[in-house]
Write a protein that holds these residues in place. Structure first.
Motif, PDB file in Angstrom:
ATOM      1  N   ILE A   4       0.833  -1.212   0.000  1.00 21.79           N
ATOM      2  CA  ILE A   4       0.000   0.000   0.000  1.00 21.79           C
ATOM      3  C   ILE A   4       0.868   1.262   0.000  1.00 21.79           C
ATOM      4  O   ILE A   4       0.533   2.253  -0.645  1.00 21.79           O
ATOM      5  N   VAL A   5       1.997   1.204   0.678  1.00 18.50           N
ATOM      6  CA  VAL A   5       2.906   2.359   0.694  1.00 18.50           C
ATOM      7  C   VAL A   5       3.530   2.548  -0.685  1.00 18.50           C
ATOM      8  O   VAL A   5       3.634   3.671  -1.192  1.00 18.50           O
ATOM      9  N   GLU A   7       2.215   1.626  -3.502  1.00 16.80           N
ATOM     10  CA  GLU A   7       1.158   2.114  -4.397  1.00 16.80           C
ATOM     11  C   GLU A   7       0.891   3.601  -4.161  1.00 16.80           C
ATOM     12  O   GLU A   7       0.704   4.364  -5.104  1.00 16.80           O
ATOM     13  N   ALA A   8       0.909   4.023  -2.899  1.00 15.20           N
ATOM     14  CA  ALA A   8       0.724   5.444  -2.593  1.00 15.20           C
ATOM     15  C   ALA A   8       1.841   6.272  -3.223  1.00 15.20           C
ATOM     16  O   ALA A   8       1.586   7.348  -3.773  1.00 15.20           O
ATOM     17  N   ALA A   9       3.064   5.777  -3.152  1.00 19.45           N
ATOM     18  CA  ALA A   9       4.192   6.491  -3.761  1.00 19.45           C
ATOM     19  C   ALA A   9       4.025   6.567  -5.273  1.00 19.45           C
ATOM     20  O   ALA A   9       4.288   7.606  -5.886  1.00 19.45           O
ATOM     21  N   ARG A  10       3.573   5.462  -5.887  1.00 20.96           N
ATOM     22  CA  ARG A  10       3.341   5.479  -7.342  1.00 20.96           C
ATOM     23  C   ARG A  10       2.257   6.488  -7.710  1.00 20.96           C
ATOM     24  O   ARG A  10       2.379   7.221  -8.694  1.00 20.96           O
ATOM     25  N   LEU A  11       1.202   6.522  -6.913  1.00 22.84           N
ATOM     26  CA  LEU A  11       0.113   7.469  -7.181  1.00 22.84           C
ATOM     27  C   LEU A  11       0.587   8.906  -7.018  1.00 22.84           C
ATOM     28  O   LEU A  11       0.262   9.775  -7.830  1.00 22.84           O
ATOM     29  N   MET A  12       1.354   9.166  -5.975  1.00 22.86           N
ATOM     30  CA  MET A  12       1.859  10.525  -5.752  1.00 22.86           C
ATOM     31  C   MET A  12       2.773  10.962  -6.881  1.00 22.86           C
ATOM     32  O   MET A  12       2.814  12.137  -7.240  1.00 22.86           O
ATOM     33  N   ASP A  13       3.484  10.027  -7.476  1.00 20.16           N
ATOM     34  CA  ASP A  13       4.447  10.348  -8.527  1.00 20.16           C
ATOM     35  C   ASP A  13       3.782  10.914  -9.780  1.00 20.16           C
ATOM     36  O   ASP A  13       4.420  11.647 -10.531  1.00 20.16           O
ATOM     37  N   VAL A  14       2.522  10.616  -9.992  1.00 18.96           N
ATOM     38  CA  VAL A  14       1.841  11.123 -11.196  1.00 18.96           C
ATOM     39  C   VAL A  14       1.241  12.504 -10.979  1.00 18.96           C
ATOM     40  O   VAL A  14       0.791  13.137 -11.933  1.00 18.96           O
ATOM     41  N   LEU A  15       1.257  12.984  -9.743  1.00 21.07           N
ATOM     42  CA  LEU A  15       0.680  14.297  -9.441  1.00 21.07           C
ATOM     43  C   LEU A  15       1.599  15.420  -9.900  1.00 21.07           C
ATOM     44  O   LEU A  15       2.815  15.262  -9.960  1.00 21.07           O
TER      45      LEU A  15
END
Length: 72
Positions: A4-5, A7-15
């Motif tokens: 989950i961490v 995945e959160a980092a991957r999601l933040m990277d697209v912001l």
């Protein structure tokens, strides 16, 4: 690191950068609210601490270096 961490980092990277900064500050506030003095440990950290404590490792400060090799 948990899935989950990561995945959160991957999601933040697209912001966009400004939103990355907002997300970072939000997460930091959550962590500080959960553990303001950074003394709590996660289940994974507790397991690692326990394994280290039971490993037989001896801290160098606990060794009487002056007596090594003597019959004392």
């Amino acid at each position: 690191m948990s899935e989950i961490v990561m995945e959160a980092a991957r999601l933040m990277d697209v912001l966009p950068d400004a939103d990355k900064e907002f997300a970072y500050e939000f997460i930091k506030k959550l962590v500080l609210a959960w553990d303001p003095d950074y003394t709590k440990v996660t289940a994974e950290e507790a397991a690692r601490i326990s394994a280290a404590e039971n490993s037989g490792f001896v801290d160098s400060e606990d060794i009487d270096w002056d007596s090594i090799g003597t019959d004392e």
